[in-house]
Design an enzyme around this catalytic site. Structure first.
Site, PDB file in Angstrom:
ATOM      1  N   GLU A 148      -1.333  -1.404  -4.440  1.00 60.11           N
ATOM      2  CA  GLU A 148      -2.675  -0.644  -4.797  1.00 60.11           C
ATOM      3  C   GLU A 148      -2.388   0.450  -5.970  1.00 60.11           C
ATOM      4  O   GLU A 148      -1.320   0.903  -6.263  1.00 60.11           O
ATOM      5  CB  GLU A 148      -3.003   0.008  -3.575  1.00 60.11           C
ATOM      6  CG  GLU A 148      -4.377   0.696  -3.664  1.00 60.11           C
ATOM      7  CD  GLU A 148      -4.818   1.383  -2.353  1.00 60.11           C
ATOM      8  OE1 GLU A 148      -5.036   0.502  -1.208  1.00 60.11           O
ATOM      9  OE2 GLU A 148      -4.781   2.455  -2.266  1.00 60.11           O
ATOM     10  N   ASP A 173       0.932  -1.269  -0.068  1.00 58.93           N
ATOM     11  CA  ASP A 173      -0.131   0.145  -0.152  1.00 58.93           C
ATOM     12  C   ASP A 173       0.916   1.336  -0.025  1.00 58.93           C
ATOM     13  O   ASP A 173       1.482   1.741   1.038  1.00 58.93           O
ATOM     14  CB  ASP A 173      -0.970   0.003   1.063  1.00 58.93           C
ATOM     15  CG  ASP A 173      -1.755   1.189   1.212  1.00 58.93           C
ATOM     16  OD1 ASP A 173      -1.953   1.706   0.332  1.00 58.93           O
ATOM     17  OD2 ASP A 173      -2.015   1.451   2.490  1.00 58.93           O
ATOM     18  N   ASP A 219      -2.328   1.043   7.577  1.00 60.97           N
ATOM     19  CA  ASP A 219      -1.455   0.744   6.516  1.00 60.97           C
ATOM     20  C   ASP A 219      -0.889  -0.614   6.398  1.00 60.97           C
ATOM     21  O   ASP A 219      -1.006  -1.314   5.032  1.00 60.97           O
ATOM     22  CB  ASP A 219      -0.218   1.860   6.371  1.00 60.97           C
ATOM     23  CG  ASP A 219      -0.572   3.138   6.634  1.00 60.97           C
ATOM     24  OD1 ASP A 219      -1.344   3.597   5.652  1.00 60.97           O
ATOM     25  OD2 ASP A 219      -0.246   3.873   7.535  1.00 60.97           O
TER      26      ASP A 219
END
Length: 182
Positions: free
Chosen positions: A69, A7, A141
């Site tokens: 992502e 991420d 996260d």
């Protein structure tokens, strides 16, 4: 199969490592890479920390694939550009580590993990905790990194069966390694 989920973020990048054997998911590791020790204006330094951190994760955990992502377009175009650069550093490190890279939107990840694409971060954290049998909630996260790995574990094989290519397929990897494929 071992999957590394990323991420990306310029200040904090979350990661998660998951093993999948058939339908069984197993937690391996998760955490964050932080670049906050550097001044906000030191963009090259922050990107190097991300590149080195992702390279180290790939060497330590030896994943078979990675999931990253996709950047969403923010209201602030400058923030979107900075996030895109952080994401680029992460993807470059993964490709340099000879990993196939798949990309998923936050909506795709939330749908795969929670069941609907508009899930709150707390819902993602709770479902990741349940799916991986963790004793406590992972940070937001790290949960997103784990969620991306879980998404690829469930969606990636189906995409392969359907013949869909990930954004960085074998031909593209050959080109990055110095070879050519047409």
């Amino acid at each position: 199969m071992r999957i590394l989920g990323i991420d990306p973020g310029l200040q904090t990048t979350g990661f998660g490592v998951v093993d999948i054997d058939g339908q069984q998911l197993r937690y391996v590791a998760s955490g964050t890479i932080r670049t906050t020790s550097l001044a906000l204006g030191d963009l090259p330094g922050r990107l190097k920390i991300l590149f080195d951190g992702i390279t180290e994760l790939a060497a330590r955990y030896q994943p078979d694939a990675a999931a990253v992502e996709i950047v969403f377009v923010n209201v602030n175009p400058q923030s979107t550009l900075l996030l895109g650069q952080a994401r680029g550093a992460c993807i470059t490190a993964l490709v340099a580590s000879h990993l196939p890279v798949a990309e998923y939107t936050a909506l795709q990840m939330k749908k795969a993990v929670v069941g609907h694409g508009r899930a709150a971060k707390s819902q993602v954290q709770e479902m990741v905790r349940r799916l991986l049998h963790l004793p406590a909630l992972p940070g937001t996260d790290a949960a997103d990194g784990l969620g991306l790995a879980i998404t690829h574990a469930h969606v990636g094989p189906a995409m392969g069966r359907l013949g869909a290519a990930t954004p960085l397929n074998r031909r593209q990897h050959a080109m990055y390694k110095g070879g050519r494929s047409y």
